[in-house]
Scaffold this active site. Structure first.
Site, short mmCIF file in Angstrom:
data_model
loop_
_atom_site.label_atom_id
_atom_site.label_comp_id
_atom_site.label_asym_id
_atom_site.label_seq_id
_atom_site.Cartn_x
_atom_site.Cartn_y
_atom_site.Cartn_z
N HIS A 10 0.83 -1.21 0.00
CA HIS A 10 0.00 0.00 0.00
C HIS A 10 0.87 1.27 0.00
CE1 HIS A 10 -3.22 -2.87 0.57
NE2 HIS A 10 -2.52 -3.39 1.56
N GLU A 24 -2.37 0.42 7.74
CA GLU A 24 -1.47 -0.64 7.27
C GLU A 24 -0.26 -0.08 6.54
OE1 GLU A 24 -1.48 -4.70 4.50
OE2 GLU A 24 -3.29 -3.45 4.62
N HIS A 79 2.78 -7.11 4.51
CA HIS A 79 1.41 -6.66 4.70
C HIS A 79 0.96 -6.88 6.14
CE1 HIS A 79 -0.05 -5.76 0.55
NE2 HIS A 79 1.05 -6.44 0.26
N GLU A 143 1.74 -11.66 6.06
CA GLU A 143 0.65 -10.94 6.74
C GLU A 143 0.94 -10.96 8.23
OE1 GLU A 143 -1.80 -9.24 5.55
OE2 GLU A 143 -2.42 -10.02 3.59
#
Length: 227
Positions: A10, A24, A79, A143
């Site tokens: 992102h 995030e 992430h 993640e």
């Protein structure tokens, strides 16, 4: 020289997941920058590129194209999860076998991140994500906790914990790629009458300095330190 492409997910107008006052995109950037710092400071012959080093918008196509043009040996996308769960999981491309080179790299990173962080182990998974599908080198997407889970968010809001997450990734990269630690330099400090007059790595330079002060000093002390 291993070439590692680190992709903090992102950024810019794309915040990624949001929860408990956290974004995030900020967490992934912090972890990625710390991974880069550790690799550059502690390992020999490692080349690292990041998809971004600040809060900016970078398209998925640009991320994978940049890694492919550079000829990276490994792509690691960082992430943070959302959806009410808790813990750590990671992904490789869903068309890869469980005994593929990419899977073996993922397995080591997975083990080291779980060990370092103490996160609940949510397992090793596969997906058809763009960064896993469009890269020409092994690619792993991690993640790291759930931003919308209060327990995980408290950890993700602690920079010391985020450094631990980064350390887990680096420990995995060291094992998976056979990275070599930089050798520490041993220096000998020459202290004359309580004042340091030099610090030398070579024995000949130490002796030369001692000879210079010999006979004129009340006390000469040699002290070894690692730099």
């Amino acid at each position: 020289m291993p070439k590692i492409f680190i992709d903090p997910g992102h950024g810019g107008s794309d915040t990624g997941a949001i929860g408990n006052g956290l974004l995030e995109k900020d967490i992934t950037l912090f972890i990625a920058l710390e991974i880069n710092r550790l690799l550059q400071n502690e390992y020999e012959g490692v080349s690292v590129q990041l998809s971004r080093t600040k809060d900016e918008t970078v398209s998925l196509d640009e991320r994978t194209s940049r890694a492919n043009r550079w000829g990276a040996d490994l792509y690691v996308a960082i992430h943070v999860n959302a959806g009410g769960g808790t813990g750590y999981e990671d992904y490789i491309y869903n068309r890869l076998d469980d005994d593929s080179p990419t899977a073996r790299i993922r397995d080591v990173i997975h083990e080291e991140v779980v060990k370092a962080t103490g996160f609940r182990d949510r397992g090793k998974k596969k997906a058809n994500f763009h960064v896993l599908r469009e890269t020409t080198m092994p690619a792993v997407l991690t993640e790291n906790g759930f931003i919308d889970r209060e327990e995980d968010a408290r950890k993700l809001n602690d920079t010391r914990f985020l450094r631990t997450v980064a350390r887990g990734h680096v420990n995995g990269l060291e094992r998976a790629l056979g990275l070599q630690k930089k050798r520490k330099t041993t220096l000998t400090r020459v202290i004359v009458d309580g004042t340091q007059v030099g610090a030398f790595a070579e024995r000949e330079n130490v002796l030369r300095q001692v000879e210079h002060y010999l006979g004129r000093a009340r006390q000469i002390v040699l002290e070894q330190v690692e730099e």
